[in-house]
Design a protein around this motif. Sequence first.
Motif, PDB file in Angstrom:
ATOM      1  N   PRO A   1       0.944   6.683  -3.534  1.00  0.00           N
ATOM      2  CA  PRO A   1      -0.446   6.293  -3.769  1.00  0.00           C
ATOM      3  C   PRO A   1      -1.399   7.497  -3.728  1.00  0.00           C
ATOM      4  CG  PRO A   1       0.379   5.409  -1.662  1.00  0.00           C
ATOM      5  CD  PRO A   1       1.406   6.347  -2.175  1.00  0.00           C
ATOM      6  N   THR A   2      -2.295   7.501  -4.689  1.00  0.00           N
ATOM      7  CA  THR A   2      -3.267   8.586  -4.750  1.00  0.00           C
ATOM      8  C   THR A   2      -4.515   8.211  -3.954  1.00  0.00           C
ATOM      9  OG1 THR A   2      -4.137   7.646  -6.772  1.00  0.00           O
ATOM     10  CG2 THR A   2      -2.566   9.463  -7.008  1.00  0.00           C
TER      11      THR A   2
ATOM     12  N   GLY B   1       0.802  -1.222   0.000  1.00  0.00           N
ATOM     13  CA  GLY B   1       0.000   0.000   0.000  1.00  0.00           C
ATOM     14  C   GLY B   1       0.828   1.262   0.000  1.00  0.00           C
ATOM     15  N   TYR B   2       2.117   1.160  -0.100  1.00  0.00           N
ATOM     16  CA  TYR B   2       2.927   2.371  -0.189  1.00  0.00           C
ATOM     17  C   TYR B   2       4.134   2.108  -1.065  1.00  0.00           C
ATOM     18  CZ  TYR B   2       5.694   0.040   3.417  1.00  0.00           C
ATOM     19  OH  TYR B   2       6.433  -0.854   4.132  1.00  0.00           O
ATOM     20  N   VAL B   3       4.718   3.190  -1.552  1.00  0.00           N
ATOM     21  CA  VAL B   3       5.912   3.068  -2.381  1.00  0.00           C
ATOM     22  C   VAL B   3       7.113   3.233  -1.472  1.00  0.00           C
ATOM     23  CG1 VAL B   3       7.072   3.978  -4.418  1.00  0.00           C
ATOM     24  CG2 VAL B   3       4.612   4.239  -4.162  1.00  0.00           C
TER      25      VAL B   3
ATOM     26  N   TYR C   1      -0.950   5.260  13.339  1.00  0.00           N
ATOM     27  CA  TYR C   1      -1.266   5.541  11.932  1.00  0.00           C
ATOM     28  C   TYR C   1      -0.516   6.779  11.442  1.00  0.00           C
ATOM     29  CZ  TYR C   1      -4.962   2.240  13.030  1.00  0.00           C
ATOM     30  OH  TYR C   1      -5.648   1.141  13.431  1.00  0.00           O
ATOM     31  N   MET C   2      -0.538   7.821  12.242  1.00  0.00           N
ATOM     32  CA  MET C   2       0.195   9.035  11.869  1.00  0.00           C
ATOM     33  C   MET C   2       1.690   8.726  11.737  1.00  0.00           C
ATOM     34  SD  MET C   2      -1.597  11.929  11.649  1.00  0.00           S
ATOM     35  CE  MET C   2      -3.223  12.568  12.043  1.00  0.00           C
ATOM     36  N   ARG C   3       2.180   7.826  12.592  1.00  0.00           N
ATOM     37  CA  ARG C   3       3.623   7.526  12.598  1.00  0.00           C
ATOM     38  C   ARG C   3       4.056   6.630  11.439  1.00  0.00           C
ATOM     39  NH1 ARG C   3       5.536  10.991  16.705  1.00  0.00           N
ATOM     40  NH2 ARG C   3       3.511  11.758  17.381  1.00  0.00           N
ATOM     41  N   LEU C   4       3.084   6.179  10.619  1.00  0.00           N
ATOM     42  CA  LEU C   4       3.465   5.420   9.418  1.00  0.00           C
ATOM     43  C   LEU C   4       4.148   6.333   8.397  1.00  0.00           C
ATOM     44  CD1 LEU C   4       0.302   3.208   8.762  1.00  0.00           C
ATOM     45  CD2 LEU C   4       2.572   2.408   9.412  1.00  0.00           C
ATOM     46  N   LEU C   5       3.913   7.626   8.522  1.00  0.00           N
ATOM     47  CA  LEU C   5       4.432   8.560   7.520  1.00  0.00           C
ATOM     48  C   LEU C   5       5.884   8.905   7.836  1.00  0.00           C
ATOM     49  CD1 LEU C   5       1.211  10.691   7.540  1.00  0.00           C
ATOM     50  CD2 LEU C   5       1.878   9.031   5.824  1.00  0.00           C
ATOM     51  N   THR C   6       6.727   8.749   6.813  1.00  0.00           N
ATOM     52  CA  THR C   6       8.164   8.992   6.995  1.00  0.00           C
ATOM     53  C   THR C   6       8.677   9.861   5.845  1.00  0.00           C
ATOM     54  OG1 THR C   6       8.754   7.068   5.686  1.00  0.00           O
ATOM     55  CG2 THR C   6       8.502   6.713   8.066  1.00  0.00           C
ATOM     56  N   LEU C   7       9.865  10.409   6.046  1.00  0.00           N
ATOM     57  CA  LEU C   7      10.515  11.196   4.977  1.00  0.00           C
ATOM     58  C   LEU C   7      10.669  10.368   3.712  1.00  0.00           C
ATOM     59  CD1 LEU C   7      13.634  13.119   6.323  1.00  0.00           C
ATOM     60  CD2 LEU C   7      11.552  14.083   5.347  1.00  0.00           C
ATOM     61  N   GLU C   8      11.078   9.076   3.895  1.00  0.00           N
ATOM     62  CA  GLU C   8      11.319   8.198   2.739  1.00  0.00           C
ATOM     63  C   GLU C   8      10.028   8.015   1.938  1.00  0.00           C
ATOM     64  OE1 GLU C   8      12.356   7.640   5.790  1.00  0.00           O
ATOM     65  OE2 GLU C   8      14.543   7.506   5.591  1.00  0.00           O
ATOM     66  N   LYS C   9       8.927   7.817   2.637  1.00  0.00           N
ATOM     67  CA  LYS C   9       7.655   7.604   1.932  1.00  0.00           C
ATOM     68  C   LYS C   9       7.187   8.888   1.247  1.00  0.00           C
ATOM     69  CE  LYS C   9       6.273   3.886   5.023  1.00  0.00           C
ATOM     70  NZ  LYS C   9       5.393   3.505   6.147  1.00  0.00           N
ATOM     71  N   VAL C  10       7.434  10.026   1.866  1.00  0.00           N
ATOM     72  CA  VAL C  10       7.044  11.288   1.229  1.00  0.00           C
ATOM     73  C   VAL C  10       7.867  11.467  -0.046  1.00  0.00           C
ATOM     74  CG1 VAL C  10       7.003  13.807   1.467  1.00  0.00           C
ATOM     75  CG2 VAL C  10       6.314  12.369   3.385  1.00  0.00           C
ATOM     76  N   TYR C  11       9.162  11.171   0.046  1.00  0.00           N
ATOM     77  CA  TYR C  11      10.028  11.284  -1.147  1.00  0.00           C
ATOM     78  C   TYR C  11       9.526  10.363  -2.258  1.00  0.00           C
ATOM     79  CZ  TYR C  11      13.971  10.267  -4.192  1.00  0.00           C
ATOM     80  OH  TYR C  11      14.746  10.044  -5.292  1.00  0.00           O
ATOM     81  N   ASN C  12       9.316   9.087  -1.938  1.00  0.00           N
ATOM     82  CA  ASN C  12       8.875   8.126  -2.962  1.00  0.00           C
ATOM     83  C   ASN C  12       7.499   8.480  -3.531  1.00  0.00           C
ATOM     84  OD1 ASN C  12      10.845   6.103  -3.542  1.00  0.00           O
ATOM     85  ND2 ASN C  12      10.652   5.402  -1.429  1.00  0.00           N
ATOM     86  N   SER C  13       6.630   8.993  -2.680  1.00  0.00           N
ATOM     87  CA  SER C  13       5.287   9.316  -3.174  1.00  0.00           C
ATOM     88  C   SER C  13       5.331  10.506  -4.133  1.00  0.00           C
ATOM     89  CB  SER C  13       4.324   9.584  -2.011  1.00  0.00           C
ATOM     90  OG  SER C  13       4.661  10.774  -1.358  1.00  0.00           O
ATOM     91  N   LEU C  14       6.269  11.404  -3.909  1.00  0.00           N
ATOM     92  CA  LEU C  14       6.408  12.541  -4.839  1.00  0.00           C
ATOM     93  C   LEU C  14       7.052  12.104  -6.149  1.00  0.00           C
ATOM     94  CD1 LEU C  14       7.441  15.696  -2.793  1.00  0.00           C
ATOM     95  CD2 LEU C  14       5.700  15.583  -4.569  1.00  0.00           C
ATOM     96  N   VAL C  15       8.031  11.211  -6.063  1.00  0.00           N
ATOM     97  CA  VAL C  15       8.681  10.712  -7.286  1.00  0.00           C
ATOM     98  C   VAL C  15       7.637  10.029  -8.169  1.00  0.00           C
ATOM     99  CG1 VAL C  15      10.321   9.004  -8.196  1.00  0.00           C
ATOM    100  CG2 VAL C  15      10.972  10.429  -6.250  1.00  0.00           C
ATOM    101  N   HIS C  16       6.809   9.128  -7.561  1.00  0.00           N
ATOM    102  CA  HIS C  16       5.869   8.307  -8.339  1.00  0.00           C
ATOM    103  C   HIS C  16       4.462   8.902  -8.438  1.00  0.00           C
ATOM    104  CE1 HIS C  16       8.706   4.988  -8.610  1.00  0.00           C
ATOM    105  NE2 HIS C  16       8.984   5.188  -7.339  1.00  0.00           N
ATOM    106  N   GLU C  17       4.238   9.996  -7.700  1.00  0.00           N
ATOM    107  CA  GLU C  17       2.882  10.590  -7.600  1.00  0.00           C
ATOM    108  C   GLU C  17       1.872   9.499  -7.259  1.00  0.00           C
ATOM    109  OE1 GLU C  17       2.031  13.228 -10.910  1.00  0.00           O
ATOM    110  OE2 GLU C  17       4.114  13.894 -10.955  1.00  0.00           O
TER     111      GLU C  17
ATOM    112  N   ILE D   1      -0.825   4.684   2.304  1.00  0.00           N
ATOM    113  CA  ILE D   1      -2.269   4.517   2.189  1.00  0.00           C
ATOM    114  C   ILE D   1      -2.847   3.725   3.375  1.00  0.00           C
ATOM    115  CG2 ILE D   1      -2.440   2.344   0.864  1.00  0.00           C
ATOM    116  CD1 ILE D   1      -4.019   5.603  -0.317  1.00  0.00           C
ATOM    117  N   ASN D   2      -1.976   3.051   4.139  1.00  0.00           N
ATOM    118  CA  ASN D   2      -2.440   2.304   5.331  1.00  0.00           C
ATOM    119  C   ASN D   2      -2.659   3.206   6.541  1.00  0.00           C
ATOM    120  OD1 ASN D   2      -2.302  -0.274   4.103  1.00  0.00           O
ATOM    121  ND2 ASN D   2      -0.076  -0.128   4.238  1.00  0.00           N
ATOM    122  N   ALA D   3      -2.369   4.495   6.388  1.00  0.00           N
ATOM    123  CA  ALA D   3      -2.537   5.411   7.519  1.00  0.00           C
ATOM    124  C   ALA D   3      -4.024   5.707   7.699  1.00  0.00           C
ATOM    125  CB  ALA D   3      -1.747   6.694   7.281  1.00  0.00           C
ATOM    126  N   THR D   4      -4.691   4.798   8.367  1.00  0.00           N
ATOM    127  CA  THR D   4      -6.133   4.961   8.585  1.00  0.00           C
ATOM    128  C   THR D   4      -6.363   5.632   9.946  1.00  0.00           C
ATOM    129  OG1 THR D   4      -8.212   3.766   8.710  1.00  0.00           O
ATOM    130  CG2 THR D   4      -6.285   2.537   9.364  1.00  0.00           C
TER     131      THR D   4
END
Length: 345
Positions: free
Chosen positions: A317-318, A9-11, A299-315, A97-100
Amino acid sequence: MNPSWIEKGYVCEPIPEGLDLKAEIRRLAEEKNAVILAHYYTEGVLQDLADFVGDSLALAQKAATTTADIIVMCGVHFMGETCKILCPDKTVICPDINATCSLAESCPADRFEAFVKAHPDHKVISYVNTTAATKAWTDVVVTSSNAKQIVESFPKDEKIIFGPDRNLGAYINSITGREMLLWDGACHVHERFSLEKLLALKAEHPDAKVLVHPECKGAIAKVADVVGSTAALLKYAVKSDAQTFLVVTESGILHEMQRQAPEKTFIPVPPEDSLESEACSLEGAHTQMKCCACNECNYMRLLTLEKVYNSLVHEWPTIDVPAEIRERAVLPIQRMLEISAKLGL
Ligand code: 13P
Ligand code: SF4
């Protein structure tokens, strides 16, 4: 893209060695005309990186007016859904996307629909911590910043369903004299705070002010100096003459409190099941912060710098909201924004 990342569910591609992640995220955001929004409960490093940090109301207000092409929501899934509902033509990304949210999950749309249909003479007020499908059964959405004022905007004798947070609903009933019918849902983070540990900390720091989020149980709210949304607690702490604060909400907010009031002491109140020696992500991050056994939202703590970087590269998970849900869910959100604007919130 590696399919195992998609399954998760995440890049999360390996980050190129030596990459300055923060600088690269900012460069990508600029290049792609993306705005990064972050909730106060995310890691401090994400709050520092974001274009805008706020509570649920402020994040929705920001999304409604942004001119960016891409919104990166560093928050949980329902916050991304709110952005997508307000901005259907923009790309909205949630880096994991698992950050529910346990509170949103405690109110499944099919059960809420049945509850609403069983009370056809009631108006329906839903907390923003709900899925888009649940919002579709709602007359007006509220956040903890505007719930009291929006409830009071209804005639005194109006029959009202309030969902899904039973603690926020009971608190609003107690301060407005209403008798709203409450959905029986709760946030697993805010329900975990220990009254016993809070009272012990209060005895140890008699001059400290107690800051409580209204998602906490009533017994905790009763000993508060102030009950309010994350933004309201932050504002109170910065303006107050007091030097020490016992903070009874998710501990991510301490980052901004300490940034805005570096000379003050903020003590996170632990949950029931914490160990005194337990370390947390905030420990040592700030000189004045006495930190151990924080109450963090997993859930909030699932978000990391690495995931933000990858999500911007790949746009990716939407976040996508089906058109028939969006068309119904946008109305109560817009009503909330209109009433809030009228009330100057
Ligand atoms: P606010 O952002 O309205 O303070 O709510 C806190 C919360 O639980 C968000 O998930
Ligand atoms: Fe949901 Fe509670 Fe986490 Fe907020 S702190 S996102 S209400 S689970």
